[in-house]
Design an enzyme around this catalytic site. Structure first.
Site, PDB file in Angstrom:
ATOM      1  N   GLN A 196       0.798  -1.226   0.000  1.00 15.88           N
ATOM      2  CA  GLN A 196       0.000   0.000   0.000  1.00 15.88           C
ATOM      3  C   GLN A 196       0.828   1.272   0.000  1.00 15.88           C
ATOM      4  OE1 GLN A 196      -2.590  -1.390   2.989  1.00 15.88           O
ATOM      5  NE2 GLN A 196      -3.878  -2.251   1.403  1.00 15.88           N
ATOM      6  N   ASN A 197       2.138   1.137   0.072  1.00 15.59           N
ATOM      7  CA  ASN A 197       2.978   2.317  -0.054  1.00 15.59           C
ATOM      8  C   ASN A 197       2.937   2.734  -1.520  1.00 15.59           C
ATOM      9  OD1 ASN A 197       5.407   4.005  -0.483  1.00 15.59           O
ATOM     10  ND2 ASN A 197       5.764   3.524   1.680  1.00 15.59           N
ATOM     11  N   LYS A 198       2.738   4.009  -1.787  1.00 14.90           N
ATOM     12  CA  LYS A 198       2.537   4.509  -3.155  1.00 14.90           C
ATOM     13  C   LYS A 198       3.825   4.943  -3.855  1.00 14.90           C
ATOM     14  CE  LYS A 198      -1.871   3.922  -2.986  1.00 14.90           C
ATOM     15  NZ  LYS A 198      -2.273   2.579  -3.332  1.00 14.90           N
TER      16      LYS A 198
END
Length: 163
Positions: free
Chosen positions: A40-42
């Site tokens: 979920q880190n962009k």
């Protein structure tokens, strides 16, 4: 209980134009031994979007892509104690040798901090009047709840420093 953790080696070469600094890898990144490994880190989605590259989950290809675009990666913190992945849980930190890295890589034109923790630490390390421009960018962490579009817009600042 706090675990002592360490950052990864820098990804940098003589062609690097900018340096992007995080604080220190989170649990998922440490498990996988990859920068920004939490799904979920962009970070990777933003970078690939900015560079107009086809997104990939293959870590080797990700690293090749940032190198191709003259982007270096590292962390401000070399080691620390931390429970979980939150920057707010960081204790007893030791700094990476950022000034020395920048001296060895004179091609670097600007430093970008991925989030407030790396920015604050870098300001302490290098001082406010360092010879290179230093920019604070919104954290790509899922805990920083700014929308993807807003993060992407802010991260466009890196483009003017790339070839």
């Amino acid at each position: 209980m706090q675990n002592r953790i360490s950052s990864f080696p820098p990804i940098i070469d003589s062609q690097s134009d900018i340096l992007i600094l995080g604080s220190i890898p989170g649990v998922k990144s440490l498990e996988k031994q990859q920068y920004y490994a939490h799904p979920q880190n962009k970070f990777w989605k933003i970078i690939f979007e900015l560079l107009h590259e086809e997104f990939t989950h293959d870590y080797t290809q990700r690293i090749e892509t940032i190198k191709k675009h003259h982007i270096a990666l590292w962390d401000v913190i070399d080691s620390c104690e931390r429970k979980g992945s939150l920057d707010s849980e960081i204790k007893n930190e030791e700094a990476n040798q950022i000034a020395e890295l920048l001296e060895k890589h004179p091609n670097i034109k600007a430093v970008f901090c991925n989030g407030g923790k790396s920015y604050k630490n870098l300001q302490k390390l290098l001082g406010k009047d360092y010879k290179l421009p230093i920019f604070l960018l919104p954290s790509t962490s899922p805990l920083h709840t700014v929308s993807f579009e807003k993060k992407l817009e802010e991260w466009k600042r890196i483009l003017k420093f790339l070839r």
